[in-house]
Motif scaffolding. Structure first.
Motif, PDB file in Angstrom:
ATOM      1  N   ALA A  26      10.071  11.384  11.371  1.00 38.00           N
ATOM      2  CA  ALA A  26       9.078  11.227  12.439  1.00 38.00           C
ATOM      3  C   ALA A  26       7.670  11.404  11.873  1.00 38.00           C
ATOM      4  O   ALA A  26       6.736  10.674  12.253  1.00 38.00           O
ATOM      5  N   ASP A  27       7.515  12.358  10.965  1.00 40.47           N
ATOM      6  CA  ASP A  27       6.215  12.541  10.298  1.00 40.47           C
ATOM      7  C   ASP A  27       5.844  11.310   9.468  1.00 40.47           C
ATOM      8  O   ASP A  27       4.667  10.946   9.371  1.00 40.47           O
ATOM      9  N   ASP A  28       6.855  10.682   8.851  1.00 35.62           N
ATOM     10  CA  ASP A  28       6.590   9.471   8.075  1.00 35.62           C
ATOM     11  C   ASP A  28       6.018   8.379   8.969  1.00 35.62           C
ATOM     12  O   ASP A  28       5.045   7.704   8.597  1.00 35.62           O
ATOM     13  N   LEU A  29       6.630   8.193  10.138  1.00 30.52           N
ATOM     14  CA  LEU A  29       6.123   7.176  11.058  1.00 30.52           C
ATOM     15  C   LEU A  29       4.702   7.507  11.490  1.00 30.52           C
ATOM     16  O   LEU A  29       3.835   6.621  11.546  1.00 30.52           O
ATOM     17  N   SER A  43       0.855  -1.186   0.000  1.00 33.30           N
ATOM     18  CA  SER A  43       0.000   0.000   0.000  1.00 33.30           C
ATOM     19  C   SER A  43       0.891   1.237   0.000  1.00 33.30           C
ATOM     20  O   SER A  43       2.062   1.181   0.376  1.00 33.30           O
ATOM     21  N   VAL A  44       0.335   2.344  -0.431  1.00 33.76           N
ATOM     22  CA  VAL A  44       1.093   3.588  -0.521  1.00 33.76           C
ATOM     23  C   VAL A  44       0.276   4.724   0.065  1.00 33.76           C
ATOM     24  O   VAL A  44      -0.943   4.793  -0.129  1.00 33.76           O
ATOM     25  N   MET A  45       0.918   5.597   0.801  1.00 35.96           N
ATOM     26  CA  MET A  45       0.259   6.820   1.267  1.00 35.96           C
ATOM     27  C   MET A  45       1.291   7.943   1.213  1.00 35.96           C
ATOM     28  O   MET A  45       2.449   7.733   0.858  1.00 35.96           O
ATOM     29  N   GLU A  46       0.868   9.148   1.562  1.00 39.55           N
ATOM     30  CA  GLU A  46       1.754  10.310   1.533  1.00 39.55           C
ATOM     31  C   GLU A  46       2.026  10.807   2.946  1.00 39.55           C
ATOM     32  O   GLU A  46       1.129  10.846   3.787  1.00 39.55           O
ATOM     33  N   SER A  47       3.272  11.176   3.166  1.00 40.94           N
ATOM     34  CA  SER A  47       3.652  11.791   4.429  1.00 40.94           C
ATOM     35  C   SER A  47       3.270  13.269   4.417  1.00 40.94           C
ATOM     36  O   SER A  47       2.721  13.786   3.433  1.00 40.94           O
ATOM     37  N   ALA A  48       3.572  13.952   5.502  1.00 42.43           N
ATOM     38  CA  ALA A  48       3.142  15.344   5.645  1.00 42.43           C
ATOM     39  C   ALA A  48       3.690  16.244   4.553  1.00 42.43           C
ATOM     40  O   ALA A  48       3.030  17.200   4.137  1.00 42.43           O
ATOM     41  N   ASP A  49       4.909  15.947   4.049  1.00 44.87           N
ATOM     42  CA  ASP A  49       5.504  16.796   3.013  1.00 44.87           C
ATOM     43  C   ASP A  49       5.217  16.286   1.603  1.00 44.87           C
ATOM     44  O   ASP A  49       5.806  16.761   0.639  1.00 44.87           O
ATOM     45  N   ILE A  77       1.397   5.115  10.902  1.00 45.20           N
ATOM     46  CA  ILE A  77       0.486   4.751  11.991  1.00 45.20           C
ATOM     47  C   ILE A  77      -0.943   5.170  11.655  1.00 45.20           C
ATOM     48  O   ILE A  77      -1.897   4.409  11.868  1.00 45.20           O
ATOM     49  N   HIS A  78      -1.101   6.366  11.110  1.00 44.52           N
ATOM     50  CA  HIS A  78      -2.436   6.835  10.732  1.00 44.52           C
ATOM     51  C   HIS A  78      -3.034   5.948   9.643  1.00 44.52           C
ATOM     52  O   HIS A  78      -4.215   5.570   9.720  1.00 44.52           O
ATOM     53  N   SER A  90       5.707   3.633   1.145  1.00 45.28           N
ATOM     54  CA  SER A  90       5.079   2.331   0.905  1.00 45.28           C
ATOM     55  C   SER A  90       5.090   1.504   2.182  1.00 45.28           C
ATOM     56  O   SER A  90       6.023   1.597   2.988  1.00 45.28           O
ATOM     57  N   PHE A  91       4.039   0.706   2.370  1.00 43.83           N
ATOM     58  CA  PHE A  91       3.997  -0.148   3.552  1.00 43.83           C
ATOM     59  C   PHE A  91       3.261  -1.443   3.237  1.00 43.83           C
ATOM     60  O   PHE A  91       2.529  -1.557   2.250  1.00 43.83           O
TER      61      PHE A  91
END
Length: 257
Positions: free
Chosen positions: A73-76, A2-8, A80-81, A13-14
Motif C-alpha cells: 500500500a505504501d508502494d502505491l 523512472s525509479v523512486m523509493e517507497s517508504a521502507d 502516486i506521489h 520502477s514505473f
C-alpha cells in the motif's frame, strides 16, 4: 523508466504514457508493468496519462525480506506521489485488492476502478498456511513449484492445466515472480471477509467484470459493488476469462472521470 523509493527504501520502477489526467494501473498476480502496456496505451489514446509500475519483487523493482500488504500500500502511495497525484487508480485482480486496501488506509487514489477483484467474502478459499508454504518453497529455491502451487491452490487452476504449463515452460518463465506470489497470497488474505470499515471508501468506486470469466470472480464483483455505498458495477463484454480488454476498459474510465 523512472525509479523512486517507497517508504521502507525499496526501489520501485514505473513508466508513463500519454498526457492528461493521471490513471495509475495496478497489476494482478504474476505480471509486470510490461503486461499492462496495452491497457496503458489504450488509456493514452483516450486522452489520459497512464502510469504502470512493477510491484515489489517484480521485474525492475526491488524487494525487502518480510514485505507486508502495508508495504505494498505504501508502494502505491509512493507511485502516486511520484506521478504528481492520481485522478484514478485502476486495479486488476489482486491489483484491485491492493487498490481497495490502500484506499481504506487513506491513500489518495482518486476514483477507484476495480477489475474482477478476487475477494473471498465467505472465507472458503485458502488460508495462511498457503502463504507460509509458498514462502518455504521460495526460500528453498523451488520457485517453479511455488508458481505451480499458487496457480493450483490460490487461483484454482486444474492440476492438469498447471502441469501442461510446466511442460510448456510457462512456470519456468514465471519463476522470477515467485516471491510476489507470496505477497499476493497475503494481500488477498488481508481482505478476506472484509468488514464494513474496509468498504467505507470515500471516493467513487466502479467495479468492472467480464461476462465470460470465473464464477468466483463474478460473485465477488457483484458482492463488492453491493457492499460499497454508491459503487457501480459495470459488465464489460469484451473482457474475457479474467483478461481486461484495453479499449473497452479505457472507455469505461473515460466515461466516469
Amino acid at each position: 523508466m523512472s525509479v523512486m523509493e517507497s517508504a521502507d527504501g525499496t526501489r520501485i520502477s514505473f513508466h508513463t504514457a500519454g498526457h492528461g489526467r493521471t490513471v495509475v494501473i495496478v497489476n494482478g498476480a504474476l505480471s509486470t508493468s510490461a503486461d499492462a502496456a496495452p491497457l496503458a496505451g489504450a488509456l493514452a489514446d483516450a486522452g489520459f496519462r497512464a502510469v504502470t509500475w512493477d510491484r515489489r519483487g517484480r521485474a525492475d523493482s526491488g524487494d525487502r525480506t518480510g514485505s507486508t500488504p502495508e508495504d505494498e500500500a505504501d508502494d502505491l502511495a509512493a507511485v502516486i506521489h511520484a506521478a504528481g497525484g492520481a485522478d484514478a487508480v485502476l486495479g486488476h485482480s489482486s491489483g484491485a485488492v491492493l487498490a481497495l486496501y490502500a484506499a481504506s488506509r487513506g491513500v489518495a487514489t482518486g476514483a477507484l476502478f476495480l477489475s474482477e477483484p478476487p475477494i473471498d467474502f465467505d472465507g472458503d478459499g485458502f488460508g495462511e498456511e498457503l502463504a507460509d508454504r509458498l514462502q518455504e518453497l521460495v526460500d528453498a529455491g523451488e520457485r517453479e513449484e511455488a508458481i505451480g502451487s499458487f496457480q493450483r491452490d490460490a487461483i484454482g487452476l486444474p492440476a492438469e492445466m498447471v502441469e501442461d504449463a510446466r511442460a510448456g515452460g510457462q512456470l519456468a518463465a514465471l519463476a522470477p515472480l515467485a516471491q510476489s506470489a507470496v505477497y499476493d497470497a497475503r494481500l488477498t488474505l488481508r481482505l478476506r471477509r472484509p468488514d464494513a470499515s474496509r468498504l467505507k471508501i470515500r471516493t467513487p468506486v466502479t467495479v468492472l467484470c467480464g461476462e465470460q470469466t470465473f464464477p468466483f470472480l463474478i460473485g465477488a464483483s457483484h458482492r463488492l459493488a453491493e457492499g460499497i455505498p454508491g459503487a457501480e458495477l459495470i459488465i464489460v463484454p469484451e473482457s474475457i476469462m479474467h483478461r481486461p480488454d484495453p479499449a473497452a476498459t479505457a472507455r469505461v474510465v473515460a466515461q466516469r472521470i
